[in-house]
Write a protein that holds these residues in place. Structure first.
Motif, PDB file in Angstrom:
ATOM      1  N   ASN A 183     -11.762  11.281   6.562  1.00 18.76           N
ATOM      2  CA  ASN A 183     -10.959  11.187   7.787  1.00 18.76           C
ATOM      3  C   ASN A 183      -9.520  11.639   7.564  1.00 18.76           C
ATOM      4  O   ASN A 183      -8.623  11.285   8.316  1.00 18.76           O
ATOM      5  N   SER A 189       0.820  -1.201   0.000  1.00 18.50           N
ATOM      6  CA  SER A 189       0.000   0.000   0.000  1.00 18.50           C
ATOM      7  C   SER A 189       0.864   1.265   0.000  1.00 18.50           C
ATOM      8  O   SER A 189       0.690   2.168  -0.802  1.00 18.50           O
ATOM      9  N   ASP A 233     -10.094  -1.076   0.792  1.00 18.81           N
ATOM     10  CA  ASP A 233     -10.685  -0.675  -0.498  1.00 18.81           C
ATOM     11  C   ASP A 233      -9.724   0.016  -1.440  1.00 18.81           C
ATOM     12  O   ASP A 233     -10.142   0.590  -2.440  1.00 18.81           O
ATOM     13  N   THR A 234      -8.420  -0.068  -1.140  1.00 19.63           N
ATOM     14  CA  THR A 234      -7.473   0.515  -2.090  1.00 19.63           C
ATOM     15  C   THR A 234      -6.410  -0.448  -2.610  1.00 19.63           C
ATOM     16  O   THR A 234      -6.022  -0.353  -3.781  1.00 19.63           O
ATOM     17  N   VAL A 244      -7.414  10.852   5.310  1.00 25.29           N
ATOM     18  CA  VAL A 244      -6.488   9.951   4.601  1.00 25.29           C
ATOM     19  C   VAL A 244      -6.472  10.363   3.129  1.00 25.29           C
ATOM     20  O   VAL A 244      -7.531  10.537   2.536  1.00 25.29           O
ATOM     21  N   ARG A 286       2.851   1.649  -3.200  1.00 25.60           N
ATOM     22  CA  ARG A 286       1.989   1.621  -4.396  1.00 25.60           C
ATOM     23  C   ARG A 286       2.398   0.498  -5.345  1.00 25.60           C
ATOM     24  O   ARG A 286       2.775   0.707  -6.498  1.00 25.60           O
ATOM     25  N   LEU A 287       2.324  -0.702  -4.800  1.00 26.26           N
ATOM     26  CA  LEU A 287       2.627  -1.892  -5.593  1.00 26.26           C
ATOM     27  C   LEU A 287       1.377  -2.737  -5.760  1.00 26.26           C
ATOM     28  O   LEU A 287       0.560  -2.826  -4.854  1.00 26.26           O
ATOM     29  N   PHE A 288       1.269  -3.351  -6.913  1.00 26.87           N
ATOM     30  CA  PHE A 288       0.179  -4.270  -7.192  1.00 26.87           C
ATOM     31  C   PHE A 288       0.562  -5.614  -6.575  1.00 26.87           C
ATOM     32  O   PHE A 288       1.652  -6.105  -6.791  1.00 26.87           O
ATOM     33  N   PRO A 318      -8.087   2.337   5.185  1.00 22.15           N
ATOM     34  CA  PRO A 318      -8.108   2.518   3.729  1.00 22.15           C
ATOM     35  C   PRO A 318      -7.609   1.308   2.929  1.00 22.15           C
ATOM     36  O   PRO A 318      -7.868   1.209   1.745  1.00 22.15           O
ATOM     37  N   ASN A 365     -10.216  -4.881  -5.966  1.00 24.34           N
ATOM     38  CA  ASN A 365      -9.959  -3.436  -5.999  1.00 24.34           C
ATOM     39  C   ASN A 365      -9.341  -2.922  -7.288  1.00 24.34           C
ATOM     40  O   ASN A 365      -8.697  -1.865  -7.286  1.00 24.34           O
ATOM     41  N   LYS A 372      -5.543   4.690  -8.582  1.00 24.24           N
ATOM     42  CA  LYS A 372      -5.192   3.282  -8.627  1.00 24.24           C
ATOM     43  C   LYS A 372      -3.722   3.128  -9.015  1.00 24.24           C
ATOM     44  O   LYS A 372      -3.144   3.986  -9.685  1.00 24.24           O
ATOM     45  N   VAL A 373      -3.137   2.017  -8.605  1.00 26.08           N
ATOM     46  CA  VAL A 373      -1.773   1.680  -9.014  1.00 26.08           C
ATOM     47  C   VAL A 373      -1.780   1.303 -10.497  1.00 26.08           C
ATOM     48  O   VAL A 373      -0.917   1.713 -11.269  1.00 26.08           O
ATOM     49  N   LEU A 374      -2.777   0.493 -10.874  1.00 24.96           N
ATOM     50  CA  LEU A 374      -2.874   0.030 -12.263  1.00 24.96           C
ATOM     51  C   LEU A 374      -4.026   0.758 -12.937  1.00 24.96           C
ATOM     52  O   LEU A 374      -5.191   0.565 -12.586  1.00 24.96           O
ATOM     53  N   ARG A 404      -5.944   8.210  -3.165  1.00 22.99           N
ATOM     54  CA  ARG A 404      -4.982   8.097  -4.241  1.00 22.99           C
ATOM     55  C   ARG A 404      -5.653   7.429  -5.426  1.00 22.99           C
ATOM     56  O   ARG A 404      -6.619   6.721  -5.290  1.00 22.99           O
ATOM     57  N   GLU A 422      -4.626  -3.071  -4.481  1.00 25.11           N
ATOM     58  CA  GLU A 422      -5.012  -3.858  -5.639  1.00 25.11           C
ATOM     59  C   GLU A 422      -4.327  -5.216  -5.578  1.00 25.11           C
ATOM     60  O   GLU A 422      -3.116  -5.317  -5.412  1.00 25.11           O
TER      61      GLU A 422
END
Lengths: 492, 488
Positions: free
Chosen positions: B4, A269, A308-309, B6, A272-274, A305, A337, B11-13, B9, A311
């Protein structure tokens, strides 16, 4: 790690083996994909060639200290005398040749399941194409089974994509992640040791492997500091986009704790890695204190977070577990996700592929919806599995084996004497390959060397499969013990 | 920022950073029209009223889905392989048992659930080689040159993966026919290869003209490095069976221009028209003498999905590579091992297809009866289709010489083309969508396969049972007349 640049790799015409070629123009095929060239030749190839020769010699009556070869290199239970599950094979046979259902003494639950499955096929035949995303009712049931596995965490069937095996799915997802038009080559964090097919898939797509070392002394634990180091090392060389984990492990037989999985998720997370979670051995857990918990479940339980973030793609297959149906070629990936717009493209990619065999898809249903208590086939279906092979190996001087909590293999460290290492060098082999070659020659047992999977510099390992009949495991351990004792003595 | 605090962001992909090639992949055979068809089927199940009670999916070459029955012998052996206890059962004929035992004997642990060698089970490859030798009048085939695969598509994609390389103007160019089976264009998009289109001649029954090949190739040399020529024979979607002369011309062209030939021959048993015959590329190659047979590099593809078997769901197939450089073969062998192995039931099925019951065996009579029934029904349906469509003003249909499809040309009124534009649809897609909504018949628009600018087509399979096919043909005829009138 190199900057993304495709080369045309040309062989000089006279390097090909046919003398005729030397006098004619260069073959069309001298130029081939650099990605394909970059896939390493397996150490196994050298051992397999010798094994084939030995097999021939044995069949010609040449006398050896053993009557037959035992190959325990691959995670292939049926080839090591583990029997297929009767329920599974009865259902598949009935689906292939429905006449069996009327004329036969097949149990009621077999007939009912076969009828239900066939009723879901176009034209009522296993010979029709599967829709690329599978038969909706089967995928629905798969999603319910996943939800049940994960203690109620919801599972959307639209996020499940079936394929002819988990490696096929993995290759597809990596393909989506790899961007060959970006200035830096796409990189994927991959464990050391790691089984070879994943490395081959990554390389074949032109991506870079960013190795992170598992900590052998800590039961092959995945340490965040090491992930951090690996990520740092990639700076400027490639663009890290994904983190590949395999749990339970291969070749190392660890099962990650909940805490460890949480740490990995947090790391993915932050950076920012899949996340690519290879979970094909989820049904192969032995350790008394180990429990498989899925990445998806831990992710969900971590709440926002993260939940739901982050991936995530998680992979499973019908090849391992109790079924061991490697030859059917069935697997799936569940996506969590992902950007729905990306998923649309993944769907397109899969449509073109559309190659999951119907029987494999049925096997997924059988795996995830086995007979229940009370069903006629239930008593036969239930199997107990334990793994004590690593204890035997660990007890041998010169070996050190981490506990095998899950997976299909034992991956002991072998402390090769300096004289053995020297001899290996003289023969132009990796030291652990040399050990394996000797084991093959003298005892007729084929295992694979640790260098195949990657290991810390100066350490040596072997890998062999324990998803085998008790008979075969006993034989392997007996022969290995005899060989090892002698080897260590000879090279002391 | 979310509530809250945070940070939100992206998505990564994302669509922007994902593999750009994947975005270019389209596959018309399962494209938007099929998705609409599936939706309509769902609506029908839910009781929504429509002018029809079922959707007829004449879009995909899936024989069993259209009611074709499996061949008994094949299924008997496969059942025996799946559950070997059945070998004790005297209801199975001896020849089926013998085949099953041989196949199981070649499998690890005598189970079809064991991995096979990546290149495929050795005895199956040997049987395939023998089949090829017999088919080609004795020209030798080496089992080492046979690669079993997960359907022919898998082998085709593997070869392309192997061949495509280079950057910019050196990027590999691959010649494919227009119209073509869209797996090729999809695979090329996926690999970022350059597609070099050559047009088949509709006026001459979709035949291939070397002058057209040359035109396409010379134009392509400006911007890529052409190295591969793909040809489908018998053709998909066009159904033409190339003449022997044509095949020789193509081989000669490939040699002159230094191209690797990929011969997709999955419909080799599906030949119907009088005077047409399947000539395998390999056979013709060898009959052209050593100047060609020892130099032209080629791969030919076959599968268990078509012909009389129609066993699409088993994913059985193979390719034979000819004159491949041994170093390159090593690379190919390496590449196929990434996928571990092809499905073993498909390999077993392929073994039966190349090793069918012989005249002295118990299953022979039934086997031949079933096989003949399937192929003669297809031949009849091919003839019926051509006849029916050619009688409709505004539809012209080349003879369906082979394969399983018809690809008629439709004349669309100007007003219809305008209407299509208004709706943001390609004209033949608009036509097919209307047909689907009004008659519940799912076809694939010609634009999915490629066609000459300003012409329109659709592809329909000839697979529905004869009685149903008659109804389908009649409905399309009526629709076409109505449609033409509406936009006159």
């Amino acid at each position: 790690l190199s900057v993304n640049k495709a080369h045309i790799s040309k062989l000089h015409p006279c390097m090909s083996l046919t003398p005729f070629n030397c006098t004619r123009e260069m073959s069309v095929l001298q130029e081939i994909s650099q990605n394909v060239r970059s896939i390493k030749q397996l150490e196994y190839a050298v051992l397999a060639r010798r094994a084939n020769q030995i097999q021939k010699e044995l069949s010609q009556g040449v006398r050896k200290p053993y009557k037959e070869l035992i190959d325990v290199c691959w995670g292939d239970p049926h080839s090591m005398d583990v029997k297929p599950l009767t329920f599974v094979r009865q259902v598949l046979a009935a689906c292939v040749y429905p006449e069996l259902m009327s004329s036969h003494k097949l149990p009621l639950d077999v007939r009912q399941r076969a009828q239900w499955l066939l009723g879901r096929c176009d034209g009522g035949s296993v010979g029709s194409y599967l829709a690329p995303t599978g038969i909706p009712e089967i995928v629905q049931r798969m999603s319910e089974s996943i939800r049940s596995r994960d203690g109620g965490v919801p599972c959307n069937p639209d996020n499940i994509f079936i394929s002819p095996g988990s490696q096929w799915s993995l290759t597809n997802i990596i393909q989506v992640l790899v961007n060959n038009e970006a200035p830096l080559r796409t990189g994927i964090l991959t464990p050391v040791p790691c089984h070879v097919t994943t490395i081959m898939s990554i390389k074949s797509l032109g991506a870079a492997v960013i190795p992170y070392f598992l900590s052998e002394e800590h039961g092959w634990a995945l340490q965040v500091e090491e992930l951090q180091r690996a990520l740092e090392s990639a700076k400027g060389g490639c663009n890290p986009v994904a983190l590949y984990v395999i749990n339970p492990g291969n070749p190392a037989g660890y099962v990650q704790s909940r805490k460890s999985i949480q740490e990995v998720i947090q790391f993915a997370s932050e950076k920012r890695l899949f996340l690519l979670a290879d979970e094909v051995y989820q049904d192969c857990v032995y350790g008394k204190n180990s429990e498989f918990v899925s990445y998806k479940r831990v992710l969900a339980e971590m709440g926002p977070p993260f939940s739901d973030t982050v991936e995530l793609a998680s992979f499973h297959s019908v090849s391992k577990g109790f079924m061991g149906e490697c030859g059917l070629r069935g697997g799936y990936v569940e996506l969590v996700n992902l950007d729905p717009n990306v998923v649309k493209y993944i769907f397109n990619l899969i449509c073109k592929d559309s190659t999951t065999p119907v029987l494999a898809h049925f096997a997924m249903d059988l795996m995830m919806n086995p007979p229940r208590p009370g069903d006629p086939s239930y008593p036969l279906y239930n199997q107990v599995r334990n793994a004590t092979a690593h204890e035997v190996v660990n007890s041998l001087p010169g070996f050190s084996c981490q506990p095998v909590e899950g997976g299909a293999f034992v991956f002991p460290r072998v402390f090769l004497p300096p004289r053995a290492i020297q001899k290996a060098k003289e023969e132009g082999m990796q030291p652990d390959t040399f050990y394996c070659m000797r084991l093959l020659e003298e005892m007729g047992v084929l295992v694979s060397p640790g260098c195949e999977y990657g290991q810390k510099e100066g350490t040596y390992h072997i890998r062999f499969c324990i998803m085998a009949s008790q008979d075969i495991i006993d034989q392997v351990l007996k022969r290995l013990t005899t060989f090892h004792t002698k080897f260590m003595k000879d090279f002391s | 920022y979310s509530l809250n605090g945070v940070p939100c962001r992206g998505k990564v992909l994302t669509v922007d950073n994902m593999n750009p090639n994947v975005k270019r992949v389209e596959y018309a055979v399962r494209g938007p029209i099929v998705q609409r068809a599936v939706q309509i089927e769902k609506e029908l199940r839910e009781g929504v009223k429509k002018p029809f009670t079922e959707v007829i999916k004449a879009n995909i070459g899936d024989a069993h889905a259209m009611g074709q029955k499996p061949i008994t012998f094949l299924r008997q052996v496969l059942a025996l392989c799946s559950y070997p206890e059945l070998l004790e059962d005297n209801k199975f004929p001896e020849d089926a048992k013998k085949r099953a035992q041989r196949i199981l004997g070649a499998c690890g642990g005598h189970s079809i659930g064991a991995y096979s060698a990546s290149q495929g089970i050795e005895c199956v490859r040997q049987d395939v080689a023998r089949y090829i030798e017999k088919r080609d009048g004795g020209i030798p085939s080496n089992p080492d040159n046979i690669y079993l695969s997960t359907g022919a598509s898998d082998a085709i994609v593997t070869m392309l993966k192997l061949l495509v390389c280079g950057e910019g103007r050196d990027r590999t160019g691959v010649m494919i026919s227009i119209p073509q089976y869209p797996l090729y264009s999809a695979a090329l998009a996926d690999l970022g290869a350059v597609q070099i289109s050559y047009y088949l001649d509709e006026e001459k029954c979709w035949s291939l003209d070397v002058a057209e090949l040359r035109r396409a190739l010379n134009a392509a040399r400006q911007h890529c490095n052409p190295r591969v020529l793909c040809i489908i024979n018998p053709g998909n979607p066009t159904g033409q069976v190339q003449s022997r002369q044509c095949i020789e011309d193509v081989i000669r062209f490939a040699k002159e221009e230094h191209l690797f030939l990929m011969a997709d021959e999955v419909y080799q048993d599906n030949v119907y028209a009088e005077g047409c015959k399947f000539h395998s590329f390999k056979k013709v190659l060898f009959e052209m003498g050593p100047e060609y047979s020892s130099t032209v590099e080629m791969a030919s593809f076959h599968s268990t999905s078509k012909c009389y078997m129609g066993e699409c769901g088993f994913r059985g197939g193979y390719m034979e590579v000819i004159n491949m450089d041994p170093e390159v073969k090593t690379q190919l062998t390496k590449l196929v091992s990434v996928r571990l192995c092809p499905p073993v039931p498909g390999q077993a099925l392929l073994d039966l297809v190349v090793n069918p019951p012989q005249p002295d065996e118990p299953s022979y009579i039934t086997f031949m009866k079933e096989r003949t029934a399937v192929l003669s029904a297809l031949a009849e349906k091919a003839r019926l289709t051509e006849q029916t469509f050619n009688a409709v003003p505004g539809i012209t249909c080349n003879p369906v010489q082979g394969a399983m499809y018809t690809f008629p040309r439709i004349t669309l009124p100007e007003k219809a083309i305008d209407k299509a534009k208004e709706e943001g649809k390609v004209p033949d897609m608009y036509y097919c969508m209307r047909l689907l909504e009004e008659e519940g018949i799912c076809l694939v628009p010609g634009s999915g396969f490629g066609q000459r600018e300003g012409t329109f087509h659709f592809r329909m399979t000839i697979l529905p049972p004869t009685e149903k096919l008659k109804v389908v043909l009649q409905k399309i005829r009526d629709f076409h007349v109505r449609f033409t009138q509406e936009f006159s």
